[in-house]
Every structure is written in structure tokens, then in C-alpha cells.
Design an enzyme around this catalytic site. Structure first.
Site, PDB file in Angstrom:
ATOM      1  N   LYS A 101     -20.373  24.955  13.103  1.00 34.86           N
ATOM      2  CA  LYS A 101     -20.067  23.545  13.398  1.00 34.86           C
ATOM      3  C   LYS A 101     -18.752  23.165  12.727  1.00 34.86           C
ATOM      4  CE  LYS A 101     -22.219  18.941  13.139  1.00 34.86           C
ATOM      5  NZ  LYS A 101     -23.388  18.155  12.643  1.00 34.86           N
ATOM      6  N   SER A 143     -25.647  15.215  16.220  1.00 38.72           N
ATOM      7  CA  SER A 143     -24.228  15.467  16.317  1.00 38.72           C
ATOM      8  C   SER A 143     -23.869  16.954  16.496  1.00 38.72           C
ATOM      9  CB  SER A 143     -23.527  14.959  15.054  1.00 38.72           C
ATOM     10  OG  SER A 143     -23.917  15.715  13.922  1.00 38.72           O
ATOM     11  N   SER A 183     -29.456  15.410  13.331  1.00 40.57           N
ATOM     12  CA  SER A 183     -28.333  16.057  14.026  1.00 40.57           C
ATOM     13  C   SER A 183     -28.491  17.557  14.270  1.00 40.57           C
ATOM     14  CB  SER A 183     -27.035  15.818  13.254  1.00 40.57           C
ATOM     15  OG  SER A 183     -26.540  14.533  13.494  1.00 40.57           O
TER      16      SER A 183
END
Lengths: 95, 495
Positions: B79, B159, B183
Site C-alpha cells: 500500500k 482505503s 480500511s
């Protein structure tokens, strides 16, 4: 809670985010909507309840008081939008 | 004919690498090729093919000598919230465009030490603020899944939406995510994969761009529960650079899998039965209860009375911490700068241009609730409510060993469908936020498909530092659900 345009402008100033005048009214409405929804927290009785300060509640570690980092000025400056002679450069603040 | 190399599970790939039935270079090439054909998903913001090749060569050398770490030769995606040395790290924001960290986050450093191969950085909501990946400066990620007979694009959740899409589309064997209010788990549920948020303090936060420091936690996103167990072991650990990263032994999580849940007490929290939850979510939950009962677990009704206040309390605590953490983006030390003659004007212009709408919204809310005269009514009250939420869980642990709930109140929605209504978007995290508020470990496991053919997840929440039970129960659900659906690869025609 309903926020007016002046309050939005004040908190934007505190947060150092410039907002065009035309954004103030829609933002005031949006933020008021969020805050009104948040305000249901007021109905919870929290008399005598301690605010959370540590989520897992473990003791912090101690370590030797030794320098473990440093001598990396060029690394620190490498991403600066502007630097000169080993310093960050900002607009003039002292006349 | 065996399955394509990128469709293996992480555990299968590990075993084949160990037996030298496949090389790390072959495995890496298969993934880089899959990534090339998946540009339409917008899952990656940076692809690091050269680095991946170099990593794979190193892994093959080690494996050839019978050496290697837990993730030796395993291609993974990271990420973009994790700082990676010398590789662009933007947190999905314009304000960090071009930022090349001079250091490596502890979690990724742990993974490289264990031999992982880096494929690239994944797209995400800006500063991890979002539940749909639509707040990314680099454009939304498209969910690999589509509803039956409907080719509209859906969100992958957020997210960690790029990581979720990359795992679901078999572009990597696992990806890192971070979870502040759901997330990892919500995008895992939306894309039919496994996502594990560990206990707060299990993984170091050092080098992860901070959103809400008392809630943020890194974790694995994978296609199976076993893969999550393997990956967590490599990611976790004490770190002198993060005082909240706890110095407790890291168990061999994989060893917890396959243990019987006979006699284990599973709590069903009454307050998660919320009016208006779609019938198919409730049915899936009931099915999960039946699976665990069949496996010998004891099902116990429990009450977590402050559940409904977790989300509004979160929307005080998280923006408050974010407004403070994001003060560092000032146009002086890194990232974007919009030049002005006056210093304050420069700050304001830089931040106005560098932050997107949702980030600004949260900075303003956070600044407001922390401002003079409002601190007690908002922030202090929220932190007291947080104590009550944590107490609810503590009371439940007297009666049960883990909790079972749905992960999300719905399946993946369409891109653009909720962008105009912040509160409707926030409600997506209603089942995931309480675990963050109390710092507890929680997993989402794919458990079924909606009537429209979209994945749905079940969540298991456990005691602090008891990821083993969470994984053990997740594994039982995974086997009972036998979820072997994969999205049809429509994206390959569009690249």
C-alpha cells in the site's frame, strides 16, 4: 450544531488551508451535517468515566539514552522543494 | 495443466518454491505479466519491475542453498501509505507527489528481510481517508468484481482498495494494508478476499504515513486465511522506533489453523442487528453462526451496548488526530509547494492545492473539535465513550472467546454512488470501527455472494493479541463457506 461561513473561515485559517469564498457556504452545510450526526454522543452518560489514553494499556519501554540516528543532513534535505547551503528555504519572515 | 502461477495461494507458492518446483523468477514474471494486463483496474500507482527481478534473483540464490525467510520469493504489493526507501510514496495524495523516502518502514523492512519480492505500490484513498478509493489523487480503483449482467464499475472499498483489487485479481500473492476504521476489512469484503487487522501494537507504525495514530494498524490482505497467517508473522514485531509496538512473542500463526473450535464460545452481539440491514447480510450472518455451531462452537448472545456510538466517536477522534498529523505538510520539508511572498500564504496555498476535498473536510472537523471551547464537548466526550466501548468488549470476553459479525452492511457499491453524502459513506464502516476503537484484532473472510453476484464477508473479532483465535475461527468459516468464486477477468480486454 450548525456552523456558519465565518466559523468555517476561522477554522480553515487555524488549519492553514485557504478556501475560496464560494466554498464556504457549501462546506458550512456539509460540516454542519456531519457534526449534527456526531452530536448523538452527547446522550451518553459519561459521568465518572476516564477518557481513553492508551488503547492496549501496555507499559512503555525504556531504552538507553543514546544517540541512534543522525549525520544524514543530505537525506533530510533531499525532498525539500527548496534548500540552500544545508538549510530549508522559506519566504522571508523577518523584515 | 496446473493453475496459472499467479493463481496459486501464497502457501502453495511457498511450498513449491521450497521444493524448487518453481523459481522465484518464474513466479515474479507471472505476476508482472498479470499486472501489465490489468492497467484498467488502476490498482497500482508505482510498478517496480526492476526491483522485483533483483529481489527474485536474490531469493532464488537463497532458496538454492536451502535458505530463505518466511516470504522468500513471494511477490507482494505494498500500500502506498508505507514509506519505501527511494521508491515514490504518496499516500494517494497530490501533496506528497514525488516524495522519495530516505528510509524504509519497519513493516516492509521486516518483509524484505523475510525474502518478499516487491511488485509495486498500490493505490489508496488519500491519506487512507475513505471507504471507496475514490478520494485518491491518482484516480479511483475499479473493483475486479462486477454484478451479474451489469458492467458498471464498482468501488473496491477503501482505503486499501488498490491492495484489495490487486489480490482479488491475482496480481500479487498478498498485499499490505492499513486499517484505521475498517480500511483492510471492508475492501477485503468488497473484493472477496481475506483481510486481517491485527491488535493495535502488533505491527510497528514506524514509516507508515500517519492518519490517526491511536487507531492505525498495518495488516495482511490475501486470498486465504493461511496466507494471512503466514504474512502477519513476517510483518509483526517489536520495534524500538515505535513505542506503541508491543514487545510480546509472535506466535506461529499458521499453527493455529486447523485447530478445532469445539467448545469455543462465539459471541453474537445483539447491537449489530441494525434495522435496515439487507436480508442477504443477515442471512449470511445466520449461516456463519450455523457453520460454527456445526463445527462444535458454543454460540452465545452478547450485548455491546455502546456499539452505535463507536462510529460518531470515531469521527471525532480520527479527524482530530489527522488534523494534527497532517500539519506537517507545509511545503517546506517535502512534497508540493505553492510559492507565495508571505510564509503563511505559502502554507495555505500549498495545503489548499495539495489536499483533496475529503482530507480538507476531516482536517477542518478535527481542527474544530480540538479548538478552544469545544474540546471538552467533542474530543474529551469521544475519548470517554471510547473507554465505554472498550469496556463493552472487556465484559464480553468474560463470556466468549471471539465475536462473529458481518463485515459490511452491504456489498460493493457503484463508483460515484455515494460521493455526495459523507455520512452515508462513513456508515460503511459501522461494523468495523468498534474493533479499532478498542484496539482489537479482527479478520474479514469471504463467505458468500450477494443476489447480484458480489462478494460478502464475515468478521471475527478477538481479544487483544489473540490473533490466533481470530485466524482459527476464520479458517473454520473459510472451509465451511468454501468460497472459490473468482471475478471474471474483463480487465484483460481493456489494457
Amino acid at each position: 450544531m450548525s456552523l456558519d461561513k465565518a466559523t468555517v473561515a476561522r477554522i480553515a485559517r487555524l488549519a492553514r488551508v485557504s478556501l475560496p469564498e464560494k466554498d464556504l457556504a457549501p462546506l458550512a452545510e456539509e460540516l454542519s451535517g456531519i457534526l449534527t450526526w456526531i452530536e448523538q454522543l452527547g446522550e451518553v452518560n459519561t459521568d465518572g468515566v476516564a477518557p481513553m489514553t492508551s488503547v492496549v494499556g501496555h507499559a512503555l519501554h525504556h531504552r538507553e539514552d543514546q544517540v541512534t540516528d543522525g549525520n544524514c543532513r543530505n537525506d533530510v534535505l533531499a525532498n525539500a522543494p527548496e534548500s540552500t547551503d544545508g538549510y530549508f528555504v522559506v519566504p522571508k519572515v523577518v523584515e | 495443466m496446473s493453475a496459472a502461477l499467479n493463481d496459486l495461494s501464497l502457501a502453495e507458492a511457498r511450498d513449491m518454491l521450497g521444493a524448487r518446483e518453481v523459481s522465484a523468477q518464474e513466479l515474479t514474471d507471472a505476476h508482472l505479466e498479470a499486472m501489465q494486463g490489468a492497467g484498467a483496474l488502476n490498482a497500482f500507482v508505482v510498478e517496480t519491475a526492476d526491483r522485483a527481478h533483483a529481489d527474485a534473483v536474490r531469493s532464488d540464490e537463497r532458496l538454492g542453498k536451502g535458505e530463505g525467510g518466511i516470504l522468500e520469493g513471494i511477490p507482494v504489493a505494498i500500500k502506498d501509505l508505507f514509506c519505501t526507501q527511494g521508491i515514490s510514496s504518496t499516500a494517494g495524495s497530490h501533496i506528497l507527489e514525488g516524495f522519495l523516502p530516505p528510509y524504509e518502514s519497519t513493516v516492509t523492512a521486516n518483509m524484505w528481510r523475510e525474502g518478499a519480492v516487491m511488485l509495486g505500490k498500490t493505490n489508496m484513498d488519500e491519506f487512507a481517508m475513505g471507504s471507496s478509493n475514490e478520494t485518491s489523487f491518482y484516480g479511483p480503483v475499479r473493483n475486479p468484481w462486477r454484478a451479474n449482467g451489469d458492467d458498471r464499475d464498482r468501488v473496491p472499498g477503501g482505503s486499501s482498495g488498490g491492495s484489495a483489487a490487486a489480490v482479488a485479481a491475482s496480481l500479487c500473492l498478498g498485499a499490505t494494508g492499513t486499517d484505521t476504521g475498517g480500511s483492510i476489512r471492508q475492501p477485503a469484503a468488497f473484493t472477496g478476499i481475506v483481510g486481517l487487522k491485527p491488535t493495535y501494537g502488533r505491527c510497528s507504525r514506524w514509516g507508515i504515513v500517519a492518519f490517526a495514530s491511536s487507531l492505525d494498524q498495518a495488516g495482511p490482505m490475501t486470498r486465504t486465511v493461511r496466507d494471512a497467517a503466514i504474512m502477519l508473522r513476517a510483518m509483526a514485531g517489536h520495534d524500538p522506533k515505535d513505542s506503541t509496538a508491543v514487545d510480546v512473542a509472535i506466535p506461529d500463526y499458521e499453527a493455529a489453523l486447523g485447530r478445532s473450535v469445539k467448545g469455543l464460545r462465539i459471541g453474537i452481539p445483539a447491537e449489530y442487528r441494525i434495522d435496515g440491514t439487507p436480508g442477504e447480510i443477515v442471512e449470511l450472518w445466520d449461516e456463519g453462526i450455523a457453520w460454527l455451531k456445526e463445527a462444535g462452537a458454543e454460540i452465545v448472545e452478547v450485548s455491546l451496548p455502546h456499539t452505535k456510538y463507536a462510529l460518531p466517536a470515531y469521527y471525532i477522534v480520527a479527524p482530530a488526530e489527522a488534523s494534527s498529523n497532517l500539519a506537517r505538510y507545509d511545503g517546506v520539508r517535502y512534497g508540493l509547494r505553492h510559492d507565495r511572498d508571505d510564509l503563511t500564504d505559502m502554507y495555505e496555498a500549498t495545503r489548499a492545492a495539495g489536499f483533496g476535498a475529503e482530507v480538507k473536510r476531516r482536517i477542518l472537523i478535527g481542527t474544530y473539535v480540538l479548538s478552544a471551547g469545544y474540546y471538552d464537548a467533542y474530543y474529551l466526550q469521544a475519548q470517554k465513550v471510547r473507554t465505554l466501548i472498550a469496556d463493552d468488549f472487556r465484559n464480553a470476553w468474560n463470556k466468549v472467546d471471539a465475536l462473529l459479525t458481518p463485515t459490511t452492511p452491504e456489498s460493493a457499491f457503484g463508483i460515484g454512488e455515494k460521493s455526495d453524502d459523507p455520512v452515508a459513506m462513513y456508515l460503511n464502516d459501522i461494523f468495523t470501527v468498534p474493533a479499532n476503537m478498542a484496539g482489537l484484532p479482527a479478520i474479514s473472510v469471504p463467505a458468500g455472494l450477494s443476489a447480484h453476484g458480489l462478494p460478502l464477508g464475515l468478521q471475527v473479532v478477538g481479544r487483544a493479541f489473540d490473533e490466533e483465535t481470530v485466524l482459527q475461527v476464520g479458517h473454520v468459516l473459510e472451509r465451511a463457506a468454501a468460497f472459490d468464486h473468482r471475478p471474471a477477468p474483463w480487465w484483460r480486454d481493456q489494457s
